[in-house]
Enzyme design. Structure first.
Site, PDB file in Angstrom:
ATOM      1  N   ARG A   1     105.781  71.388  -9.225  1.00 55.32           N
ATOM      2  CA  ARG A   1     106.846  71.302  -8.231  1.00 55.32           C
ATOM      3  C   ARG A   1     106.439  70.508  -7.004  1.00 55.32           C
ATOM      4  O   ARG A   1     107.280  69.899  -6.357  1.00 55.32           O
ATOM      5  CB  ARG A   1     107.260  72.705  -7.769  1.00 55.32           C
ATOM      6  CG  ARG A   1     107.939  73.529  -8.809  1.00 55.32           C
ATOM      7  CD  ARG A   1     108.157  74.918  -8.307  1.00 55.32           C
ATOM      8  NE  ARG A   1     106.840  75.482  -7.996  1.00 55.32           N
ATOM      9  CZ  ARG A   1     106.613  76.727  -7.657  1.00 55.32           C
ATOM     10  NH1 ARG A   1     107.591  77.564  -7.533  1.00 55.32           N
ATOM     11  NH2 ARG A   1     105.388  77.142  -7.428  1.00 55.32           N
TER      12      ARG A   1
ATOM     13  N   SER B   1     109.696  81.761  -9.211  1.00 53.47           N
ATOM     14  CA  SER B   1     109.994  83.153  -9.550  1.00 53.47           C
ATOM     15  C   SER B   1     109.893  84.048  -8.324  1.00 53.47           C
ATOM     16  O   SER B   1     110.681  84.983  -8.163  1.00 53.47           O
ATOM     17  CB  SER B   1     109.050  83.649 -10.646  1.00 53.47           C
ATOM     18  OG  SER B   1     109.312  82.987 -11.860  1.00 53.47           O
TER      19      SER B   1
ATOM     20  N   LYS C   1      98.625  92.849 -11.735  1.00 55.65           N
ATOM     21  CA  LYS C   1      99.847  92.319 -11.114  1.00 55.65           C
ATOM     22  C   LYS C   1     101.002  93.304 -11.232  1.00 55.65           C
ATOM     23  O   LYS C   1     101.177  93.953 -12.259  1.00 55.65           O
ATOM     24  CB  LYS C   1     100.198  90.993 -11.790  1.00 55.65           C
ATOM     25  CG  LYS C   1     101.046  90.072 -10.962  1.00 55.65           C
ATOM     26  CD  LYS C   1     101.101  88.697 -11.608  1.00 55.65           C
ATOM     27  CE  LYS C   1     102.032  87.797 -10.822  1.00 55.65           C
ATOM     28  NZ  LYS C   1     102.193  86.496 -11.445  1.00 55.65           N
TER      29      LYS C   1
END
Length: 151
Positions: A90, A127, A41
């Site tokens: 979420r 993010s 990543k």
């Protein structure tokens, strides 16, 4: 002692993460915020910066600590003696994704995953959205704790 691991990349920590952690404090004796390291990543913020953002956000909260780790979250739980993994949800897509991970973790260990729904005023924050706002010169400060500063 009820200890929970709250894993993530926290690139950077958002007000959504902050809210989940604050709301989970009464549920656990200790919460370890675990910053996962994934060599595949590409991060916007260094590991040191991400750790500092979180430590500064919770400097007055003795029940919260921050670690970094590689590998499976359940292995970290075993290493630190944590019985729970804390996750925020979420939306329905988060639920489906997190449910599969929670079932797998439960199959591999005795670790329970505890889900908290994000607060309505932070449920839109991720993010990746914060990083996009930063890249495009927007006011990211309304989406993150005060400790998140761009150098």
């Amino acid at each position: 002692m009820r200890k929970a691991i709250f894993p993530g990349s926290f690139d950077p920590i958002t007000l959504g993460h902050f809210d989940i952690i604050k709301r989970a404090l009464p549920l656990f004796d200790e919460i370890v915020i675990a910053i996962g390291i994934n060599a595949e990543k590409k991060y916007m913020f260094s590991l040191e910066d991400r750790k500092k953002f979180i430590e500064d956000s919770f400097k007055n909260e003795p029940k919260v600590s921050v670690v970094t780790y590689e590998g499976l979250t359940i292995e970290l739980c075993h290493k630190l003696g944590a019985q729970f993994i804390l996750r925020g949800l979420r939306n329905p897509a988060d639920f489906e994704f997190e449910k599969a991970i929670a079932h797998t973790n439960r199959q591999l260990s005795e670790i329970e995953t505890v889900f908290l729904l994000t607060a309505i005023d932070t449920s839109h924050i991720s993010s990746s959205i914060v990083r996009d706002v930063i890249r495009n010169g927007g006011d990211y400060t309304i989406l993150v704790p005060e400790s998140v500063k761009i150098k």
